[in-house]
Scaffold this active site. Structure first.
Site, PDB file in Angstrom:
ATOM      1  N   LYS A   1      59.370  56.600   7.279  1.00 24.64           N
ATOM      2  CA  LYS A   1      59.363  56.929   5.846  1.00 24.64           C
ATOM      3  C   LYS A   1      58.043  57.626   5.470  1.00 24.64           C
ATOM      4  CE  LYS A   1      63.373  55.066   5.856  1.00 24.64           C
ATOM      5  NZ  LYS A   1      63.836  53.741   5.458  1.00 24.64           N
TER       6      LYS A   1
HETATM    7  C1  LIG Z   1      64.882  52.719   5.642  1.00 24.87           C
HETATM    8  C2  LIG Z   1      65.944  52.405   4.658  1.00 24.87           C
HETATM    9  C3  LIG Z   1      66.204  51.108   4.207  1.00 24.87           C
HETATM   10  C4  LIG Z   1      65.613  49.869   4.825  1.00 24.87           C
HETATM   11  O1  LIG Z   1      64.291  49.882   4.999  1.00 24.87           O
HETATM   12  P1  LIG Z   1      63.586  48.927   6.102  1.00 24.87           P
HETATM   13  O2  LIG Z   1      62.159  49.038   5.698  1.00 24.87           O
HETATM   14  O3  LIG Z   1      63.876  49.547   7.432  1.00 24.87           O
HETATM   15  O4  LIG Z   1      64.154  47.579   5.956  1.00 24.87           O
HETATM   16  C5  LIG Z   1      67.130  50.929   3.200  1.00 24.87           C
HETATM   17  N1  LIG Z   1      67.805  51.958   2.677  1.00 24.87           N
HETATM   18  C6  LIG Z   1      67.619  53.219   3.114  1.00 24.87           C
HETATM   19  C7  LIG Z   1      68.393  54.312   2.458  1.00 24.87           C
HETATM   20  C8  LIG Z   1      66.700  53.480   4.122  1.00 24.87           C
HETATM   21  O5  LIG Z   1      66.536  54.735   4.569  1.00 24.87           O
END
Ligand SMILES: *Cc1c(COP(=O)(O)O)cnc(C)c1O
Length: 381
Positions: free
Chosen positions: A180
């Site tokens: 991210k």
């Molecule tokens: C990455 C992501 C999540 C979950 O995040 P984590 O930190 O991996 O638990 C939830 N929703 C979307 C759309 C994502 O891309």
């Protein structure tokens, strides 16, 4: 291999974490509050609550809204599974809305169609880093008198009509997973302007206990009261220190992501071998993902063939996402099936995510373009 995404860690990040390691507080200390304040300030929200993952942020946000047993919550099917899972964790039922073909964001018409008197909330997902059409989505939520939550795991730093993501919905969840925009290893955050939601979220991440350790220490008391069934979803000070340091670089990273996306757009609008997703002129896109659609009809081979060939040529393509309602768990437990969200299902067959991250070199993005054009071009010539 050029991966589809990767983190950026520099000496400042390392120094920030080291400093915490030598301090008195490894968790529930001052860095957590500092990180929360920095994110709240950045997105323009009153309250921020740091948690241990993006999934924990979604679960906590859904709890804060009061989602419980038997409640319907509308979610788009084109998302990561944890958007819908957060509703199931609380005993609720995810109701899947379809997406718009051009941008794969929740379709306002489909959303409207899925709203009933049992609907308790709507979760919008800023797929690929593009904010949803919030004027229309908010209008549907408001007319139905339910809160609007954003899964903004893809869109930290994005802007919709001069409003930063995090200041648009009733409650917003972010993820700090390494792919991210900024990372804390694992981590997440909830932001809101609603003091009641913030308080519920704060309790939920700490077992549902009404006061945290620092507060108890200050008040010189051993007493605590568990008022909700919460979890240990706390983020550590080590992670928060990394987040604070990462956040300082976010704007320049988003600018770089937009540069690379602009270069992809330009190349593909000329060659037309693949079709990029539609970008609204009313947003600043955060470009978590750069997704293109393959010309399946004229290719004569399935997406899998292209996918394997591109991987074989060291282009780390990926697919985001198989629609959630097509996963076995949802089909078995909630009886969902093919045909429920036809636009998402059709898109799923043809989408592919190309590598995109701030530290990608110009040489690497050029190599992605020429490899995609050559490989797809071979099958469509
Ligand atoms: C990455 C992501 C999540 C979950 O995040 P984590 O930190 O991996 O638990 C939830 N929703 C979307 C759309 C994502 O891309």
């Amino acid at each position: 291999m050029i991966p589809y995404g990767r983190q950026n860690i520099d000496d400042d990040d390392v120094a920030s974490v080291k400093e915490v390691l030598a301090s008195d507080w490894l968790t529930t200390g001052p860095k957590v509050k500092e990180f929360e304040d920095a994110v709240a300030d950045y997105v323009g929200a009153k309250y921020a609550v740091a948690v241990s993952s993006g999934t924990a942020a979604l679960h906590t946000a859904a709890f804060a809204l009061g989602i419980g047993s038997g409640d319907d919550v509308v979610v788009p099917s084109m998302t990561f599974v944890s958007t819908a899972n957060s509703v199931v964790f609380l005993g609720g039922n995810p109701v899947f809305a379809d997406v718009s073909a051009g941008d794969l964001l929740i379709d306002a018409g489909s959303l409207e169609h899925k709203m009933t008197s049992d609907t308790k909330a709507v979760i919008a997902v800023d797929y690929a880093g593009q904010p949803c059409d919030y004027d229309r989505i908010r209008d549907v939520a408001e007319r139905n008198e339910v809160p609007l939550m954003a899964d903004a795991s893809h869109s930290l730093g994005a802007v919709y009509k001069d409003r930063r993501v995090g200041s648009i919905c009733d409650i917003t969840a972010f993820s700090f997973h390494p792919v991210k925009h900024i990372t804390t290893g694992e981590g997440g955050m909830i932001v809101t302007d609603n003091p009641r939601y913030a308080e519920r979220a704060r309790r939920f991440r700490n077992h549902g206990i009404s006061a945290d350790r620092a507060e108890r220490e200050k008040a010189a008391t051993w007493e605590y009261d568990m008022v909700d069934l919460g979890f240990n979803y706390r983020l550590t000070d080590l992670q928060s220190a990394l987040g604070i340091s990462q956040l300082k670089k976010l704007d320049s990273w988003i600018a770089r992501r937009n540069d690379i996306a602009g270069k992809y757009d330009e190349a593909f609008s000329k060659s037309r071998v693949v079709e990029p997703l539609v970008r609204s002129p009313e947003v600043i896109h955060a470009y978590h993902l750069y997704v293109v659609k393959l010309p399946l009809e004229s290719m004569g081979v399935p997406r899998e063939t292209l996918f394997k060939e591109l991987r074989g040529k060291d282009i780390g393509v990926n697919v985001h996402y198989m629609p959630v309602h097509m996963h076995s768990y949802y089909m078995n437990r909630f009886g969902t099936s093919r045909g429920l969200c036809p636009v998402a299902e059709d898109a799923y067959e043809r989408i592919i995510s190309l590598p995109l991250y701030p530290s990608m070199s110009d040489e690497q993005s050029s190599r992605v373009i020429s490899t995609v054009e050559d490989t797809v071009g071979e099958y469509t010539a």
